[in-house]
Every structure is written in C-alpha cells, then in structure tokens.
Design a protein around this motif. Structure first.
Motif, PDB file in Angstrom:
ATOM      1  N   ASN A  57       0.812  -1.217   0.000  1.00 26.45           N
ATOM      2  CA  ASN A  57       0.000   0.000   0.000  1.00 26.45           C
ATOM      3  C   ASN A  57       0.846   1.267   0.000  1.00 26.45           C
ATOM      4  OD1 ASN A  57      -2.456  -1.309  -0.102  1.00 26.45           O
ATOM      5  ND2 ASN A  57      -2.731  -1.349   2.125  1.00 26.45           N
ATOM      6  N   SER A 109      -3.737   7.170  -3.956  1.00 26.71           N
ATOM      7  CA  SER A 109      -5.161   7.187  -4.302  1.00 26.71           C
ATOM      8  C   SER A 109      -5.425   8.220  -5.393  1.00 26.71           C
ATOM      9  CB  SER A 109      -6.007   7.513  -3.074  1.00 26.71           C
ATOM     10  OG  SER A 109      -5.836   8.875  -2.698  1.00 26.71           O
ATOM     11  N   LYS A 110      -6.551   8.048  -6.062  1.00 30.96           N
ATOM     12  CA  LYS A 110      -6.925   8.998  -7.115  1.00 30.96           C
ATOM     13  C   LYS A 110      -7.069  10.409  -6.537  1.00 30.96           C
ATOM     14  CE  LYS A 110     -11.066   8.664  -8.762  1.00 30.96           C
ATOM     15  NZ  LYS A 110     -12.198   8.044  -9.487  1.00 30.96           N
ATOM     16  N   LYS A 111      -7.677  10.508  -5.368  1.00 31.17           N
ATOM     17  CA  LYS A 111      -7.863  11.818  -4.740  1.00 31.17           C
ATOM     18  C   LYS A 111      -6.523  12.490  -4.462  1.00 31.17           C
ATOM     19  CE  LYS A 111      -9.907  14.071  -0.685  1.00 31.17           C
ATOM     20  NZ  LYS A 111     -10.619  13.874   0.605  1.00 31.17           N
ATOM     21  N   GLU A 112      -5.579  11.712  -3.906  1.00 30.73           N
ATOM     22  CA  GLU A 112      -4.247  12.263  -3.619  1.00 30.73           C
ATOM     23  C   GLU A 112      -3.544  12.684  -4.903  1.00 30.73           C
ATOM     24  OE1 GLU A 112      -2.507   9.998   0.258  1.00 30.73           O
ATOM     25  OE2 GLU A 112      -2.909   8.734  -1.493  1.00 30.73           O
ATOM     26  N   ARG A 168      -8.413  -0.980  -8.504  1.00 30.02           N
ATOM     27  CA  ARG A 168      -9.581  -0.835  -7.625  1.00 30.02           C
ATOM     28  C   ARG A 168      -9.350  -1.619  -6.341  1.00 30.02           C
ATOM     29  NH1 ARG A 168     -13.235   2.896  -8.205  1.00 30.02           N
ATOM     30  NH2 ARG A 168     -15.000   1.533  -7.726  1.00 30.02           N
ATOM     31  N   THR A 183     -11.893  -0.010   0.526  1.00 33.13           N
ATOM     32  CA  THR A 183     -11.472   0.774   1.687  1.00 33.13           C
ATOM     33  C   THR A 183     -12.670   0.907   2.624  1.00 33.13           C
ATOM     34  OG1 THR A 183     -12.111   2.922   0.776  1.00 33.13           O
ATOM     35  CG2 THR A 183      -9.914   2.084   0.182  1.00 33.13           C
ATOM     36  N   GLU A 238     -12.231   2.312  -4.006  1.00 31.45           N
ATOM     37  CA  GLU A 238     -11.463   3.475  -4.447  1.00 31.45           C
ATOM     38  C   GLU A 238     -10.455   3.051  -5.502  1.00 31.45           C
ATOM     39  OE1 GLU A 238      -9.780   6.310  -1.747  1.00 31.45           O
ATOM     40  OE2 GLU A 238     -11.206   5.790  -0.155  1.00 31.45           O
ATOM     41  N   THR A 239     -10.036   4.026  -6.305  1.00 33.87           N
ATOM     42  CA  THR A 239      -9.039   3.771  -7.345  1.00 33.87           C
ATOM     43  C   THR A 239      -7.668   4.222  -6.861  1.00 33.87           C
ATOM     44  OG1 THR A 239     -10.673   4.072  -9.103  1.00 33.87           O
ATOM     45  CG2 THR A 239      -8.358   4.250  -9.725  1.00 33.87           C
ATOM     46  N   PHE A 240      -6.697   3.344  -7.031  1.00 34.50           N
ATOM     47  CA  PHE A 240      -5.315   3.651  -6.662  1.00 34.50           C
ATOM     48  C   PHE A 240      -4.417   3.455  -7.884  1.00 34.50           C
ATOM     49  CE2 PHE A 240      -7.420   2.702  -2.735  1.00 34.50           C
ATOM     50  CZ  PHE A 240      -6.796   3.485  -1.775  1.00 34.50           C
TER      51      PHE A 240
END
Length: 215
Positions: free
Chosen positions: A3, A8-11, A39, A42, A47-49
């Motif tokens: 991890n 993450s997509k947001k980050e 995908r 969480t 969430e997308t990473f």
C-alpha cells in the motif's frame, strides 16, 4: 503491491493539480495504462489507486510536454511498444536522427536496408549516443549492434537495460530485464548501463519533432 507504493486517485489529483476529466481523457488516449488503475476496497467503499512512482512520473511527463505535442503524438511516444515507424536511408540522413558514422557502421555490419524499422533506427541511435559520449569505439559499436539485433526482440516489448562491460581492455555487452541486479567477476567494470525504454522515449520525441533537418 504494498500500500505504501500506491497513491489514491484523490491524492493524485491534489498533488498534481490535474482534473478528474483530464485523468480519464488521458486514460482513453492510452497515455496512462489501464492496468495502472487499481480498484481496492477501503472503509469508505471502492477506491481507485495507482502505482505511485509510475503515475507521478507519467503525469509530470504529460504536463511538461502537452503544450508541444498533441495527445495522439504523446500516446504514440509513451506507448510501451515501439511505434510502427519506417524510414528510408535518405529520410534518416535528411532528418539527422543519427550521425553518418553510426549509420554507416550499421550498413557495414548488416547491409543496406530498403527501409529501416523503428527497432533498426533504435539500435543505431543507441550506438550513436555511446560513440558521441566517448564510451565506445566503432568495433565495440558493432558488438552492441549485433547484440541488439540478435536479442532485443526476445524481450517481447518488456523493458530491458543494455549493459556494456570491459575487463582488461576486453569488452562485451548484454541485455537484462530492467532493474535486474547484475554481479560480475573482479576486475570487470560497467562502462554504461542504459534503459532501453528511456532511449525509446527519447528517440520517439526526436522522430515526432521531425529531427533536425539537413538541407
């Protein structure tokens, strides 16, 4: 993948300043590989990473070049497999993609080709860079050309590195998977280790930009 190696997509959007729309437009254009969209479950749901190092490098590269190149040109340049580019001998000379010395060395080694594939141009370009840098002489350039011609396609588009080694004045070279650790006998010295993927991107930029035309 650990991890800690993911973002993450947001980050990603916050760090790079790009929009959701840009990200998925680049995905549709194959600027960002489908397999990088990971995908994961969480506590807030799915969430997308992304692989952190790869996606940050790719986004920064796209942002730095998108003013000069179209998205289609960028997609072609960043694709993992070499472009279906074919040039004649005259075109290579006119566009000044490689020096005449390296071009003539290739022709002397393998004979003149009616058309040069992207891979053939790549092999010449690699040798040309090393000759210009003073890393190798012409005879060593021939060894590298023969090694690339014989073995590069065996990687089937996977990233590899070219290693050029000398020991007591005797030189050799070989190809290894990118990132592989390599150990040598005492006295052997790595003169050059090149990422072929990096050279491919560099060459594609030169081809997309048209080279430096000779009159």
């Amino acid at each position: 993948m650990d991890n800690n190696d993911l973002i993450s997509k947001k980050e990603l959007l916050e760090i790079t300043g790009i929009s959701y729309g840009q990200l998925y437009r680049w995905k549709r254009k194959n600027l960002i590989p489908e397999e990088w969209f990971i995908r994961k479950s969480t506590f807030t749901g799915q969430e997308t990473f992304f692989p952190k190092a790869k996606i940050l490098e790719r986004v920064n590269k796209i942002l730095s070049m998108k003013e000069d190149l179209s998205l289609d040109d960028l997609a072609n340049m960043l694709s993992p497999n070499p472009s279906e580019i074919v040039l004649s001998l005259d075109e290579i000379k006119k566009r000044n993609i490689v020096s005449l010395i390296s071009l003539e060395l290739y022709i002397k080694t393998f004979g003149e080709e009616k058309e040069f594939s992207f891979n053939s141009i790549l092999y010449i370009y690699i040798v040309d860079e090393m000759i210009i840098a003073g890393d190798i002489n012409l005879e060593e350039g021939k060894i590298i050309l023969e090694t690339l011609k014989e073995n590069y396609n065996k990687f089937n588009g996977k990233n590899c590195d070219l290693l050029f080694v000398r020991k007591f004045g005797v030189s050799t070279c070989f190809l290894v998977s990118s990132g592989s650790e390599v150990y040598f006998e005492p006295g052997a010295k790595i003169i050059k280790r090149l990422s072929v993927a990096g050279i491919i991107e560099e060459l594609k930029i030169k081809l997309v930009n048209g080279g430096e035309f000779n009159e």
